[in-house]
Design a protein around this motif. Structure first.
Motif, PDB file in Angstrom:
ATOM      1  N   LYS A 220       0.851  -1.189   0.000  1.00 50.21           N
ATOM      2  CA  LYS A 220       0.000   0.000   0.000  1.00 50.21           C
ATOM      3  C   LYS A 220       0.885   1.237   0.000  1.00 50.21           C
ATOM      4  CE  LYS A 220      -4.004  -2.008   2.363  1.00 50.21           C
ATOM      5  NZ  LYS A 220      -4.904  -1.910   3.527  1.00 50.21           N
ATOM      6  N   SER A 221       0.455   2.242  -0.729  1.00 50.29           N
ATOM      7  CA  SER A 221       1.256   3.460  -0.823  1.00 50.29           C
ATOM      8  C   SER A 221       0.344   4.658  -1.048  1.00 50.29           C
ATOM      9  CB  SER A 221       2.264   3.347  -1.972  1.00 50.29           C
ATOM     10  OG  SER A 221       2.979   4.557  -2.138  1.00 50.29           O
ATOM     11  N   SER A 222       0.876   5.848  -0.789  1.00 55.47           N
ATOM     12  CA  SER A 222       0.159   7.092  -1.070  1.00 55.47           C
ATOM     13  C   SER A 222       0.847   7.890  -2.172  1.00 55.47           C
ATOM     14  CB  SER A 222       0.066   7.944   0.204  1.00 55.47           C
ATOM     15  OG  SER A 222       1.364   8.299   0.649  1.00 55.47           O
ATOM     16  N   GLN A 223       1.922   7.328  -2.748  1.00 57.71           N
ATOM     17  CA  GLN A 223       2.715   8.047  -3.741  1.00 57.71           C
ATOM     18  C   GLN A 223       2.613   7.348  -5.089  1.00 57.71           C
ATOM     19  OE1 GLN A 223       4.100  10.940  -2.857  1.00 57.71           O
ATOM     20  NE2 GLN A 223       3.381  10.615  -0.757  1.00 57.71           N
ATOM     21  N   TRP A 224       2.029   8.027  -6.062  1.00 59.18           N
ATOM     22  CA  TRP A 224       1.820   7.414  -7.366  1.00 59.18           C
ATOM     23  C   TRP A 224       3.129   7.070  -8.059  1.00 59.18           C
ATOM     24  CZ3 TRP A 224       3.937   9.684 -11.635  1.00 59.18           C
ATOM     25  CH2 TRP A 224       4.237  11.044 -11.574  1.00 59.18           C
ATOM     26  N   ASP A 225       4.185   7.886  -7.857  1.00 57.03           N
ATOM     27  CA  ASP A 225       5.453   7.592  -8.510  1.00 57.03           C
ATOM     28  C   ASP A 225       6.085   6.316  -7.949  1.00 57.03           C
ATOM     29  OD1 ASP A 225       5.777   8.877  -6.107  1.00 57.03           O
ATOM     30  OD2 ASP A 225       7.438  10.132  -6.746  1.00 57.03           O
ATOM     31  N   LEU A 226       5.964   6.109  -6.625  1.00 56.04           N
ATOM     32  CA  LEU A 226       6.461   4.874  -6.029  1.00 56.04           C
ATOM     33  C   LEU A 226       5.663   3.669  -6.533  1.00 56.04           C
ATOM     34  CD1 LEU A 226       8.180   3.272  -4.028  1.00 56.04           C
ATOM     35  CD2 LEU A 226       6.555   3.911  -2.222  1.00 56.04           C
ATOM     36  N   MET A 227       4.359   3.842  -6.639  1.00 53.10           N
ATOM     37  CA  MET A 227       3.507   2.747  -7.108  1.00 53.10           C
ATOM     38  C   MET A 227       3.887   2.331  -8.526  1.00 53.10           C
ATOM     39  SD  MET A 227      -0.091   4.236  -5.552  1.00 53.10           S
ATOM     40  CE  MET A 227      -1.127   2.800  -5.854  1.00 53.10           C
ATOM     41  N   SER A 228       4.113   3.302  -9.381  1.00 53.58           N
ATOM     42  CA  SER A 228       4.475   2.983 -10.770  1.00 53.58           C
ATOM     43  C   SER A 228       5.862   2.362 -10.852  1.00 53.58           C
ATOM     44  CB  SER A 228       4.387   4.241 -11.645  1.00 53.58           C
ATOM     45  OG  SER A 228       5.308   5.229 -11.216  1.00 53.58           O
ATOM     46  N   GLU A 229       6.778   2.817 -10.001  1.00 52.27           N
ATOM     47  CA  GLU A 229       8.127   2.239 -10.004  1.00 52.27           C
ATOM     48  C   GLU A 229       8.101   0.786  -9.527  1.00 52.27           C
ATOM     49  OE1 GLU A 229      11.100   3.467 -11.119  1.00 52.27           O
ATOM     50  OE2 GLU A 229       9.771   4.988 -11.982  1.00 52.27           O
ATOM     51  N   MET A 230       7.215   0.477  -8.596  1.00 52.98           N
ATOM     52  CA  MET A 230       7.089  -0.902  -8.124  1.00 52.98           C
ATOM     53  C   MET A 230       6.530  -1.799  -9.227  1.00 52.98           C
ATOM     54  SD  MET A 230       5.746  -0.170  -4.238  1.00 52.98           S
ATOM     55  CE  MET A 230       5.986  -1.798  -3.541  1.00 52.98           C
ATOM     56  N   VAL A 231       5.626  -1.235 -10.039  1.00 49.76           N
ATOM     57  CA  VAL A 231       5.144  -1.984 -11.198  1.00 49.76           C
ATOM     58  C   VAL A 231       6.292  -2.220 -12.169  1.00 49.76           C
ATOM     59  CG1 VAL A 231       3.627  -1.915 -13.222  1.00 49.76           C
ATOM     60  CG2 VAL A 231       2.785  -1.140 -10.994  1.00 49.76           C
ATOM     61  N   GLY A 232       7.104  -1.186 -12.365  1.00 51.50           N
ATOM     62  CA  GLY A 232       8.256  -1.310 -13.250  1.00 51.50           C
ATOM     63  C   GLY A 232       9.241  -2.366 -12.787  1.00 51.50           C
ATOM     64  N   ALA A 233       9.296  -2.577 -11.470  1.00 52.28           N
ATOM     65  CA  ALA A 233      10.173  -3.603 -10.896  1.00 52.28           C
ATOM     66  C   ALA A 233       9.488  -4.967 -10.856  1.00 52.28           C
ATOM     67  CB  ALA A 233      10.595  -3.188  -9.492  1.00 52.28           C
ATOM     68  N   ASN A 234       8.304  -5.049 -11.451  1.00 54.83           N
ATOM     69  CA  ASN A 234       7.541  -6.295 -11.557  1.00 54.83           C
ATOM     70  C   ASN A 234       7.154  -6.864 -10.190  1.00 54.83           C
ATOM     71  OD1 ASN A 234       6.184  -8.103 -13.154  1.00 54.83           O
ATOM     72  ND2 ASN A 234       7.942  -9.452 -13.499  1.00 54.83           N
ATOM     73  N   LEU A 235       6.787  -5.952  -9.276  1.00 56.32           N
ATOM     74  CA  LEU A 235       6.359  -6.367  -7.939  1.00 56.32           C
ATOM     75  C   LEU A 235       4.848  -6.506  -7.837  1.00 56.32           C
ATOM     76  CD1 LEU A 235       8.760  -4.164  -5.799  1.00 56.32           C
ATOM     77  CD2 LEU A 235       8.835  -6.649  -6.069  1.00 56.32           C
ATOM     78  N   GLY A 236       4.137  -6.145  -8.871  1.00 58.80           N
ATOM     79  CA  GLY A 236       2.693  -6.220  -8.858  1.00 58.80           C
ATOM     80  C   GLY A 236       2.119  -5.287  -9.901  1.00 58.80           C
ATOM     81  N   ILE A 237       0.797  -5.125  -9.882  1.00 57.55           N
ATOM     82  CA  ILE A 237       0.129  -4.211 -10.806  1.00 57.55           C
ATOM     83  C   ILE A 237      -0.585  -3.141  -9.990  1.00 57.55           C
ATOM     84  CG2 ILE A 237      -0.185  -6.084 -12.470  1.00 57.55           C
ATOM     85  CD1 ILE A 237      -3.170  -6.092 -11.688  1.00 57.55           C
ATOM     86  N   THR A 238      -0.968  -2.074 -10.655  1.00 58.92           N
ATOM     87  CA  THR A 238      -1.733  -1.044  -9.960  1.00 58.92           C
ATOM     88  C   THR A 238      -2.688  -0.371 -10.932  1.00 58.92           C
ATOM     89  OG1 THR A 238      -1.584   0.778  -8.371  1.00 58.92           O
ATOM     90  CG2 THR A 238      -0.172   0.933 -10.310  1.00 58.92           C
TER      91      THR A 238
END
Length: 289
Positions: A220-238
């Motif tokens: 869970k996050s409140s930062q859209w840039d962190l969320m997208s970077e985690m997707v880029g690291a293949n940690l999940g989808i958002t």
């Protein structure tokens, strides 16, 4: 005690002559004498010693004179301050903004508003959208930015953005070759999701429930840039609003349309039946023009 009594007394003390003072005030001498007499009776003290040639202020009158000058100065200051407020030469705004959208729309608007009204201070607090709504309702903020819809029996609503939600997925994900995906197809995916106090949390959660499943939350996050970077690291989808997706520059992230379309509309809200400052009214006009 009336302000007019103090004004008349100050004028009489200034000229030390009732005739000259009454001429300055454009009233008759008897009217001035009556006003000073009524003030003396109210205070229980003689303010001016009258004689044929001059009118001298007594010791007690000097004390009243000092306070009268301060009172009338404060009244003048109050009038100037009110004039400054109504002409927007001063003032303040308290506003609640969800952090996930604050950087999208506000910096440019804030800069333009500050340039036009440099003496108006803007106090910004970042809360999740759901908390912003509650805080405006409680009176913590005069104005907030909220994800619509909100209860229009409670709030005045000024729409500002019409958008829709998009899926962010890693380019190596099996679904990445698709241009459109139905929510049902995400049943077994791991999500990078929003905190509970974000309006997006409830909006998307209800959508998933309608499709027959609860999403599997990995982070869970409140930062859209962190969320997208985690997707880029293949940690999940958002899932994020399209206007935010347009800012994602990670080459490992693909943005895909969703079915059914989930709108993401924003509005400026104020609580009904609550006083709104001149500065805040102008800010709303400025932002929604």
């Amino acid at each position: 005690m009336e302000l007019r009594q103090l004004i008349y007394f100050l004028e009489a003390a200034k000229y030390k002559n009732f005739t000259k003072a009454s001429e300055s005030l454009h009233i008759s001498q008897p009217a001035l004498s009556k006003m000073i007499k009524s003030l003396e009776e109210e205070l229980g003290i003689t303010l001016i010693n009258r004689s044929n040639k001059t009118s001298e202020v007594t010791d007690g009158g000097l004390i009243v004179l000092e306070y009268a000058e301060r009172i009338l100065s404060l009244v003048e200051e109050m009038q100037t301050t009110l004039e400054d407020l109504t002409s927007l030469k001063r003032g303040s705004i308290s506003i609640g903004i969800p952090p996930i959208i604050g950087s999208l729309y506000f910096p440019k608007v804030m800069a333009e508003f500050h340039k036009e009204y440099p003496n108006i201070s803007i106090n910004i607090t970042e809360y999740g959208g759901a908390k912003v709504v509650k805080s405006v309702e409680k009176g913590e903020f005069e104005v907030g930015v909220a994800v619509l819809p909100v209860d229009e029996e409670v709030f005045h609503v000024y729409p500002i953005v019409e958008d829709e939600m998009k899926l962010l997925i890693n380019i190596n994900h099996p679904l990445a070759k698709r241009d459109r995906i139905h929510l049902k197809e995400l049943k077994n995916e791991e999500f990078i999701f929003y905190h509970e106090d974000f309006a997006l949390h409830d909006i998307m959660w209800k959508k998933f429930i309608q499709e027959g499943f609860e999403p599997k939350i990995l982070f869970k996050s409140s930062q859209w840039d962190l969320m997208s970077e985690m997707v880029g690291a293949n940690l999940g989808i958002t899932i994020l609003p399209e206007s935010i997706c347009e800012r994602v520059e990670n080459k490992h992230v693909k943005i895909i349309s969703l079915e059914p379309v989930t709108p993401w509309n924003l509005g400026v809200i104020t609580k009904k039946d609550k006083y709104i400052s001149y500065a805040t009214k102008r800010f709303i006009e400025f932002f929604t023009d």
